[in-house]
Design a protein around this motif. Structure first.
Motif, mmCIF file in Angstrom:
data_model
loop_
_atom_site.group_PDB
_atom_site.id
_atom_site.type_symbol
_atom_site.label_atom_id
_atom_site.label_comp_id
_atom_site.label_asym_id
_atom_site.label_seq_id
_atom_site.Cartn_x
_atom_site.Cartn_y
_atom_site.Cartn_z
ATOM 1 N N ALA A 31 3.570 4.293 -10.727
ATOM 2 C CA ALA A 31 3.539 2.734 -10.224
ATOM 3 C C ALA A 31 2.294 3.144 -11.242
ATOM 4 O O ALA A 31 1.128 2.562 -12.402
ATOM 5 C CB ALA A 31 3.822 2.526 -8.862
ATOM 6 N N THR A 34 -1.688 6.727 -7.886
ATOM 7 C CA THR A 34 -3.373 7.294 -7.548
ATOM 8 C C THR A 34 -2.612 8.766 -6.617
ATOM 9 O O THR A 34 -3.522 8.976 -5.920
ATOM 10 C CB THR A 34 -3.722 6.055 -6.262
ATOM 11 O OG1 THR A 34 -3.204 5.306 -5.552
ATOM 12 C CG2 THR A 34 -3.810 4.888 -7.154
ATOM 13 N N ILE A 54 7.044 1.617 -13.781
ATOM 14 C CA ILE A 54 7.442 0.593 -13.473
ATOM 15 C C ILE A 54 6.152 -1.028 -13.218
ATOM 16 O O ILE A 54 6.457 -2.033 -13.090
ATOM 17 C CB ILE A 54 8.281 1.205 -11.873
ATOM 18 C CG1 ILE A 54 7.164 1.419 -11.275
ATOM 19 C CG2 ILE A 54 9.154 1.295 -12.599
ATOM 20 C CD1 ILE A 54 7.469 1.204 -9.618
ATOM 21 N N MET A 60 9.475 -6.795 -10.274
ATOM 22 C CA MET A 60 8.397 -6.064 -9.657
ATOM 23 C C MET A 60 6.860 -6.251 -9.784
ATOM 24 O O MET A 60 6.444 -5.957 -8.762
ATOM 25 C CB MET A 60 8.674 -4.810 -10.346
ATOM 26 C CG MET A 60 10.087 -3.572 -10.393
ATOM 27 S SD MET A 60 10.372 -2.685 -10.462
ATOM 28 C CE MET A 60 9.570 -1.363 -8.767
ATOM 29 N N VAL A 106 -9.188 2.467 -6.812
ATOM 30 C CA VAL A 106 -8.152 2.461 -6.046
ATOM 31 C C VAL A 106 -7.450 1.316 -6.097
ATOM 32 O O VAL A 106 -6.108 1.363 -6.889
ATOM 33 C CB VAL A 106 -7.538 3.525 -5.238
ATOM 34 C CG1 VAL A 106 -6.950 3.676 -4.592
ATOM 35 C CG2 VAL A 106 -8.584 4.784 -5.635
ATOM 36 N N ALA A 110 -3.458 1.435 -7.425
ATOM 37 C CA ALA A 110 -2.605 1.462 -6.709
ATOM 38 C C ALA A 110 -1.671 0.027 -6.386
ATOM 39 O O ALA A 110 -1.938 -1.089 -6.237
ATOM 40 C CB ALA A 110 -2.930 2.099 -5.340
ATOM 41 N N ALA A 117 6.726 3.933 -0.544
ATOM 42 C CA ALA A 117 7.183 4.921 -0.613
ATOM 43 C C ALA A 117 6.542 6.157 -0.578
ATOM 44 O O ALA A 117 7.586 7.193 -0.992
ATOM 45 C CB ALA A 117 7.844 5.201 -2.433
ATOM 46 N N LEU A 168 12.775 1.039 -4.827
ATOM 47 C CA LEU A 168 11.604 0.138 -4.244
ATOM 48 C C LEU A 168 11.492 -1.945 -5.501
ATOM 49 O O LEU A 168 10.800 -0.955 -6.140
ATOM 50 C CB LEU A 168 10.898 -0.035 -3.625
ATOM 51 C CG LEU A 168 10.589 1.055 -2.026
ATOM 52 C CD1 LEU A 168 9.429 1.230 -1.902
ATOM 53 C CD2 LEU A 168 11.753 0.030 -1.390
ATOM 54 N N ALA A 194 -9.945 8.101 2.015
ATOM 55 C CA ALA A 194 -9.465 9.038 2.723
ATOM 56 C C ALA A 194 -8.997 7.867 3.708
ATOM 57 O O ALA A 194 -9.139 6.473 3.207
ATOM 58 C CB ALA A 194 -10.369 9.580 4.320
HETATM 59 C C1 LIG Z 1 -9.278 8.055 -3.249
HETATM 60 C C2 LIG Z 1 -8.336 7.426 -2.696
HETATM 61 C C3 LIG Z 1 -8.282 7.152 -1.550
HETATM 62 C C4 LIG Z 1 -6.913 6.132 -0.595
HETATM 63 N N1 LIG Z 1 -7.528 5.526 0.645
HETATM 64 C C5 LIG Z 1 -5.704 4.784 0.777
HETATM 65 C C6 LIG Z 1 -6.308 4.306 2.475
HETATM 66 O O1 LIG Z 1 -7.073 3.760 2.420
HETATM 67 N N2 LIG Z 1 -5.306 3.516 2.828
HETATM 68 C C7 LIG Z 1 -3.944 4.283 2.578
HETATM 69 O O2 LIG Z 1 -3.470 3.349 3.035
HETATM 70 N N3 LIG Z 1 -3.457 4.916 0.654
HETATM 71 C C8 LIG Z 1 -5.431 5.646 0.739
HETATM 72 N N4 LIG Z 1 -5.025 6.116 -0.900
HETATM 73 C C9 LIG Z 1 -3.244 6.536 -1.095
HETATM 74 C C10 LIG Z 1 -3.325 5.421 -2.299
HETATM 75 O O3 LIG Z 1 -4.115 4.365 -2.983
HETATM 76 C C11 LIG Z 1 -1.839 4.930 -1.871
HETATM 77 O O4 LIG Z 1 -1.332 5.207 -1.274
HETATM 78 C C12 LIG Z 1 -0.952 4.001 -3.036
HETATM 79 O O5 LIG Z 1 -0.787 1.981 -2.919
HETATM 80 C C13 LIG Z 1 0.263 4.830 -3.929
HETATM 81 O O6 LIG Z 1 0.867 3.800 -5.151
HETATM 82 P P1 LIG Z 1 0.497 3.993 -5.819
HETATM 83 O O7 LIG Z 1 1.381 2.469 -7.357
HETATM 84 O O8 LIG Z 1 -0.628 4.625 -6.695
HETATM 85 O O9 LIG Z 1 1.818 5.456 -6.367
HETATM 86 P P2 LIG Z 1 2.013 6.212 -6.933
HETATM 87 O O10 LIG Z 1 1.168 7.147 -6.985
HETATM 88 O O11 LIG Z 1 2.290 5.988 -8.831
HETATM 89 O O12 LIG Z 1 3.797 7.168 -6.392
HETATM 90 C C14 LIG Z 1 3.595 7.318 -5.167
HETATM 91 C C15 LIG Z 1 5.130 7.993 -5.093
HETATM 92 O O13 LIG Z 1 6.034 6.919 -4.579
HETATM 93 C C16 LIG Z 1 6.553 6.284 -5.772
HETATM 94 N N5 LIG Z 1 6.801 5.258 -6.442
HETATM 95 C C17 LIG Z 1 6.112 4.351 -5.951
HETATM 96 N N6 LIG Z 1 6.490 2.862 -6.741
HETATM 97 C C18 LIG Z 1 7.778 3.198 -6.260
HETATM 98 C C19 LIG Z 1 8.704 2.748 -6.503
HETATM 99 N N7 LIG Z 1 8.775 1.182 -6.653
HETATM 100 N N8 LIG Z 1 9.959 2.506 -6.023
HETATM 101 C C20 LIG Z 1 10.558 4.112 -5.761
HETATM 102 N N9 LIG Z 1 9.474 4.891 -5.298
HETATM 103 C C21 LIG Z 1 8.259 4.709 -5.431
HETATM 104 C C22 LIG Z 1 6.612 7.537 -6.713
HETATM 105 O O14 LIG Z 1 7.961 7.552 -7.958
HETATM 106 C C23 LIG Z 1 5.555 8.699 -5.945
HETATM 107 O O15 LIG Z 1 6.357 9.327 -5.632
HETATM 108 C C24 LIG Z 1 -5.876 6.584 -1.833
HETATM 109 C C25 LIG Z 1 -5.864 7.387 -2.341
HETATM 110 C C26 LIG Z 1 -7.223 7.442 -3.224
HETATM 111 C C27 LIG Z 1 -7.227 8.492 -4.531
#
Ligand SMILES: Cc1cc2nc3c(=O)[nH]c(=O)nc-3n(C[C@H](O)[C@H](O)[C@H](O)COP(=O)(O)OP(=O)(O)OC[C@H]3O[C@@H](n4cnc5c(N)ncnc54)[C@H](O)[C@@H]3O)c2cc1C
Length: 291
Positions: A31, A34, A54, A60, A106, A110, A117, A168, A194
């Motif tokens: 997605a 991040t 996706i 979605m 982010v 994100a 997930a 999802l 963090a």
């Molecule tokens: C600098 C930094 C700071 C951050 N700070 C925070 C914070 O303060 N709080 C916090 O909660 N998080 C934080 N995060 C974590 C992050 O940003 C989140 O967890 C983010 O929401 C993940 O979403 P994404 O779309 O980038 O997922 P991706 O990286 O694209 O995917 C993550 C995982 O989920 C799976 N996935 C994604 N979408 C789906 C779907 N629809 N169905 C099934 N599987 C799926 C992917 O296959 C992968 O395994 C931070 C990250 C960074 C890099």
């Protein structure tokens, strides 16, 4: 070494699931990337043959009222949720959580589905969804089903989704009725770098001077994101006053084992912080439910 060989942008859910199951090597959904990109780059995730994007699947990325519920597609970026007046009206805790995640870059990438997930016990969006009693829609190639959020987690960082077979699609949240409200707060080190030291989210329904119903989610408070139901039981039906909060805090401390984490906080520090978080978040939710 290439971290992946083939990148495919899926046009709909079926196409994404077919791409996952028919890939000639290991395949994974992406997605915002991040979490996944860092895991690939830093060797926590083995290289992949196919990445299935996706983020342009219309159902979605929808955010709307759907048959009397708030629907948020799993690929909706956090920045869109943080700015949504619709989510603010019905699920304020989620707006507050999304506003605190990472920094603007982010949040622009994100997604809420990725946050869930990834299955971290203190993921901010996930903790807010838990308090809001959200349900997730899951798709595989045969069917769709709706499950409570708590069914999605198998352990720290381990989703209960069947890898390569399920995804999802989105989340459903009940619309806010009068005298209901929600709130989210967290303690963190510098924002943007963090996960939180501790976060807490509350949904409540107020009836005159009593707490008619309440949900409390705290992270990290165990191996998976979770609601602390004994705390909810101790508050439900109580007159809102300091003694109720004091009792709830003791119940919380009896039912949660905070870990010492070398990067974030000690058990004792978290025990001190949770008192402030519980009181403040309960106060905010109570005031908000006054109409
Ligand atoms: C600098 C930094 C700071 C951050 N700070 C925070 C914070 O303060 N709080 C916090 O909660 N998080 C934080 N995060 C974590 C992050 O940003 C989140 O967890 C983010 O929401 C993940 O979403 P994404 O779309 O980038 O997922 P991706 O990286 O694209 O995917 C993550 C995982 O989920 C799976 N996935 C994604 N979408 C789906 C779907 N629809 N169905 C099934 N599987 C799926 C992917 O296959 C992968 O395994 C931070 C990250 C960074 C890099």
């Amino acid at each position: 070494m290439n971290l992946w060989q083939h990148y495919l942008r899926a046009g709909n859910v079926t196409e994404a699931l077919q791409a996952l199951s028919s890939a000639p090597g290991p395949a994974c959904l992406i997605a915002g990337g991040t979490d996944l990109m860092l895991d690939l780059q830093q060797g926590r995730h083995a290289p992949l043959h196919t990445l299935v994007d996706i983020t342009t699947i219309p159902e979605m990325t929808a955010l709307e009222i759907r048959q009397g519920e708030l629907y948020i597609g799993a690929a909706v970026p956090l920045s869109r949720i943080a700015c949504s007046t619709l989510v603010l009206e019905h699920a304020q805790a989620l707006v507050e959580a999304c506003n605190l995640i990472g920094g603007p870059q982010v949040r622009n990438m994100a997604t809420l589905g990725g946050n869930v997930a990834h299955a971290l016990p203190a993921a901010d969006g996930t903790i807010a969804l838990m308090a809001l009693d959200a349900e997730a829609e899951i798709a595989d190639l045969e069917r769709r089903r709706r499950v409570p959020l708590s069914d999605l987690f198998a352990g720290p960082g381990q989703s209960a989704l069947r890898t390569g077979q399920e995804l999802l699609v989105g989340f459903y949240i009940s619309l806010r009725a009068s005298h209901q409200s929600s709130a989210f707060k967290r303690f963190m080190r510098a924002q943007g770098i963090a996960l939180p030291i501790l976060n807490l989210s509350i949904w409540l329904e107020r009836q005159a001077d009593r707490i008619a119903d309440v949900h409390v989610a705290v992270g990290p408070s165990g191996p998976t994101p979770r609601r602390i139901t004994p705390v909810e039981d101790s508050l439900r039906g109580q007159i809102f006053r300091p003694a109720a909060c004091f009792h709830a805090l003791n119940v919380l401390l009896d039912n949660v084992h905070f870990r010492t984490s070398p990067y974030r906080a000690s058990t004792e520090y978290r025990q001190q912080l949770v008192e402030v978080l519980l009181k403040d978040t309960l106060d905010i939710a109570w005031q908000r439910a006054d109409f």
